[in-house]
Design an enzyme around this catalytic site. Structure first.
Site, PDB file in Angstrom:
ATOM      1  N   SER A 132       0.822  -1.219   0.000  1.00  0.00           N
ATOM      2  CA  SER A 132       0.000   0.000   0.000  1.00  0.00           C
ATOM      3  C   SER A 132       0.848   1.258   0.000  1.00  0.00           C
ATOM      4  CB  SER A 132      -0.906   0.036   1.230  1.00  0.00           C
ATOM      5  OG  SER A 132      -1.726  -1.082   1.248  1.00  0.00           O
ATOM      6  N   TRP A 162       0.600   2.226   5.917  1.00  0.00           N
ATOM      7  CA  TRP A 162      -0.214   1.229   6.633  1.00  0.00           C
ATOM      8  C   TRP A 162       0.486  -0.123   6.708  1.00  0.00           C
ATOM      9  CZ3 TRP A 162      -2.832   5.031   8.007  1.00  0.00           C
ATOM     10  CH2 TRP A 162      -3.484   5.886   7.126  1.00  0.00           C
ATOM     11  N   ILE A 163       1.775  -0.110   7.018  1.00  0.00           N
ATOM     12  CA  ILE A 163       2.511  -1.371   6.996  1.00  0.00           C
ATOM     13  C   ILE A 163       2.473  -2.053   8.370  1.00  0.00           C
ATOM     14  CG2 ILE A 163       4.703  -2.508   6.419  1.00  0.00           C
ATOM     15  CD1 ILE A 163       3.140  -1.044   4.045  1.00  0.00           C
ATOM     16  N   ARG A 249      -5.724 -13.538   2.665  1.00  0.00           N
ATOM     17  CA  ARG A 249      -7.140 -13.281   2.975  1.00  0.00           C
ATOM     18  C   ARG A 249      -7.747 -14.426   3.783  1.00  0.00           C
ATOM     19  NH1 ARG A 249      -7.592 -10.449  -2.915  1.00  0.00           N
ATOM     20  NH2 ARG A 249      -6.739  -8.466  -2.168  1.00  0.00           N
ATOM     21  N   GLU A 369      -5.849  -6.112   3.709  1.00  0.00           N
ATOM     22  CA  GLU A 369      -5.730  -7.201   2.724  1.00  0.00           C
ATOM     23  C   GLU A 369      -6.911  -7.196   1.755  1.00  0.00           C
ATOM     24  OE1 GLU A 369      -3.860 -10.783   3.955  1.00  0.00           O
ATOM     25  OE2 GLU A 369      -2.694  -9.749   5.480  1.00  0.00           O
ATOM     26  N   SER A 372     -13.817  -4.903   1.850  1.00  0.00           N
ATOM     27  CA  SER A 372     -14.932  -5.798   1.478  1.00  0.00           C
ATOM     28  C   SER A 372     -15.315  -5.588   0.011  1.00  0.00           C
ATOM     29  CB  SER A 372     -16.140  -5.536   2.382  1.00  0.00           C
ATOM     30  OG  SER A 372     -15.788  -5.852   3.702  1.00  0.00           O
TER      31      SER A 372
END
Ligand code: CAA
Length: 385
Positions: A132, A162-163, A249, A369, A372
């Protein structure tokens, strides 16, 4: 031990049940200090070390590289148990297992595997996965981080956002663009060590949930990454990212399942203890209906998680089943945690009863990950093929 929902729907083997029981036993240790870790955003250093010792940090890696050599079903069972108590610990475990170890073992060179996997599996070091960016979250092909080909090395420049495990990892799998004309086929994945000159980690994000795990930005300025640190062929980076995320996921679906089943278990306990209108609240239909819905959803989520894990173990396509498991289990996590707070009433709103933490932790399972909405894109593409 008897649980509220079915856990042997897939006729689990003795080995799988033993892994589940070991994870359940270990998870009881996580209750100690979990509120403090959440309050102070304290990384669970000791707990991660113990997860390494117990074989939870490299569950699916072959023993040849220091792993536990278990299947994905066992991994899902362990993820559920650990997430029932502390979803911060389980996300650290999930990223290390699904994204870093699995990616390295399946696509790394022998040298890369020997160098990193034994220490990643033992918990001596932790791994992170950096895809990301400030302007490339869901739209993952729009990578701005560049890996310029300099002959014997790549020159890495850019920022990642966002790691997970960002400040605590020692090894990072970084996705970067080498050949923009080729779009997703020009992207590479590089192994970056924490101490490479020009690589710095930003401060920890102050998060709503999974506060025990650390999340930060990464900044790369002219970082020289040797060519031998590339995983796979030139241009394989985007496919690599998609492949590891498809498996990742399943891990996050199991995390969401654990938050949901943990919410249910705490609600059942509370409903049998708490009295209102002269009887335990479990005797009131208003509460029974909520518990019945939660139990039904938890069982359905577990079936989807185990189906996706079995698909992966059987070498069937698991992109769709993994996305379905994550889509559904993350909604069940959110709904169950909200209901758990409602069942607990005022007590649900304070930290000692844990369900407010579950409610905060559940939300991220609908975001990381792949949101939705991304899961729906993956599922609809598969069924429309
Ligand atoms: N396996 C192998 N290859 C795949 C694949 C898969 N599962 N999915 C796609 N690909 C391939 C495609 O075949 C295509 O290859 P070709 O060019 O050779 O045909 C290439 O990848 C590009 O695919 P698309 O054209 O389908 O790409 P797209 O731009 O339309 O995007 C997407 C597809 C599904 C939306 C994708 O971008 C995506 O998954 N986005 C979400 C990213 C994500 O999950 N981010 C989370 C960050 S990581 C994280 O959260 C970890 C953490 O910290 C906990």
């Amino acid at each position: 031990m008897q649980t509220a929902t079915s856990t042997n729907i897939y006729q689990l083997t003795e080995e799988q049940l033993a892994v589940r029981d070991a994870a359940r036993e270990f998870a009881q240790e996580l209750w100690a200090g979990v509120i403090e870790r959440d309050d102070h955003q304290k990384f669970p250093t000791e707990q991660v070390k113990k997860m390494g010792e117990l074989g939870f940090m490299g569950m699916m890696v072959s023993p040849e590289y220091g792993g536990s050599g278990l299947d994905t079903v066992s991994y899902v069972l362990a993820m559920e148990e650990i997430s029932k108590v502390d979803a911060s610990c389980s996300v650290i475990m999930s990223v290390n297992n699904s994204l870093v170890c699995w990616g390295l073992e399946h696509y790394g060179t022998e040298e890369q595997k020997q160098k990193y996997l034994p220490r990643l599996c033992s918990g001596e070091i932790i791994g992170a996965f950096a895809l990301s960016e400030p302007e490339a979250g869901s739209d993952a092909t729009s990578q701005r981080t560049t890996a310029e080909d300099m002959g014997d090395h790549y020159l890495l420049n850019g920022t990642k956002n966002w790691i997970t495990n960002g400040t605590t990892a020692s090894v990072y799998l970084v996705i970067a663009q080498t050949n923009p004309e080729l779009k997703s086929r020009g992207i590479n994945v590089l192994i970056v060590d924490k101490d490479m000159p020009g690589f710095i980690q930003g401060p920890k994000e102050n998060k709503l949930g999974i506060r025990g795990s650390d999340t930060c930005s990464l900044m790369f300025t002219d970082v020289k990454v040797p060519k031998e640190n590339r995983i796979g062929a030139d241009g394989f980076g985007f496919k690599f990212a998609m492949q590891v995320l498809a498996g990742g996921r399943i891990g996050i679906a199991a995390q969401a399942l654990g938050i949901a089943s943990g919410s249910l278990e705490l609600s059942l306990k509370y409903a049998k203890e708490r009295k209102a209108f002269g009887v335990e609240i479990a005797k009131h239909q208003a509460i029974q209906f909520k518990l019945a819905d939660m139990a039904t959803n938890v069982d359905a989520a577990r079936m989807l998680c185990l189906q996706a894990a079995a698909d992966k173990d059987n070498h069937d396509d698991y992109a769709k089943s993994g996305a379905m498991a994550k889509l559904f289990a993350s909604k069940v996590a959110m709904d169950s945690a909200v209901e758990a707070v409602q069942i607990h009433g005022g007590y649900g709103f304070v930290k000692e009863y844990h369900v407010e933490r579950f409610m905060r932790d559940a939300k991220i399972t609908q975001i990381y990950e792949g949101t939705s909405e991304i899961q729906k894109i993956v599922i609809s593409r598969e069924i429309l093929k």
